[in-house]
Design an enzyme around this catalytic site. Sequence first.
Site, mmCIF file in Angstrom:
data_model
loop_
_atom_site.group_PDB
_atom_site.id
_atom_site.type_symbol
_atom_site.label_atom_id
_atom_site.label_comp_id
_atom_site.label_asym_id
_atom_site.label_seq_id
_atom_site.Cartn_x
_atom_site.Cartn_y
_atom_site.Cartn_z
ATOM 1 C CG ASP A 71 -1.720 -1.450 1.530
ATOM 2 O OD1 ASP A 71 -1.928 -2.291 0.545
ATOM 3 O OD2 ASP A 71 -2.610 -0.583 2.110
ATOM 4 C CE LYS B 219 -6.874 -0.521 3.093
ATOM 5 N NZ LYS B 219 -5.165 -1.734 3.426
ATOM 6 C CE LYS C 216 -4.637 2.144 2.938
ATOM 7 N NZ LYS C 216 -3.356 1.173 3.344
#
Length: 238
Positions: free
Chosen positions: A102, A195, A165
């Site tokens: 991430d 996300k 995300k």
Amino acid sequence: MTSTISLDSARSLDAAGVARYIDHTLLKPEVTDAEVTALIAEAVELGAYSICVSPSMLPLSIPTGTDLKVAVVCGFPSGKHHSIIKAAEAALAIEQGADEVDMVIDIGALKGGRFADVQADIAAVRAGVPAPGVLKVIIESAALTDAEIVAACEASVAAGADFVKTSTGFHPAGGATVHAVRLMKQTVGDQAEVKASGGVRSFDDALAMIEAGATRLGVSGSAALLSGATPAESAGSY
């Protein structure tokens, strides 16, 4: 897991179903090895999809016979690291057993209109996370305008990211919102997943994010969130 889900379908999820959306997260700077070991055990017990930790905690021992994935952050939490450093950090994480990375984009570059630089930054990290490794791109949506969210998502897709995300959870502007998740999903379509992370604390929060288009949830208080399922929703869950 489908890329979109109807409100009725989201509301039909029980605790076990929602758990499979969760990256069980522990990113505080004071985290110890013992706490990460406990995080892994709790994630297995809850049936979470993955754990998400800092890269310095690798390598980890994941219990055999489980399908728990390992995600790590990269360029976290500011995103103001050089792309070369981010790419090296990501590649090392994959080498040490991470399944997913991430990364945080350079928010200032995005807000300054340097979209090509943002795309190049993501592409550099993508090169360090070859398939089947999963790359999620943290855009810090609460600090962006709608137009900037769209630009960040477009750059992520163009660079080959698997997910966009919402948030690090550390920015003072805040975390995920239903509006941001919906806009992100509308922008990436079937080319990437979304996300929702940062401030997803209740079972209702989780369902709302899933209905808006999230297929993964970053949650630190996973046990408390899942315990908020109603008896009808949690039937057959942990």
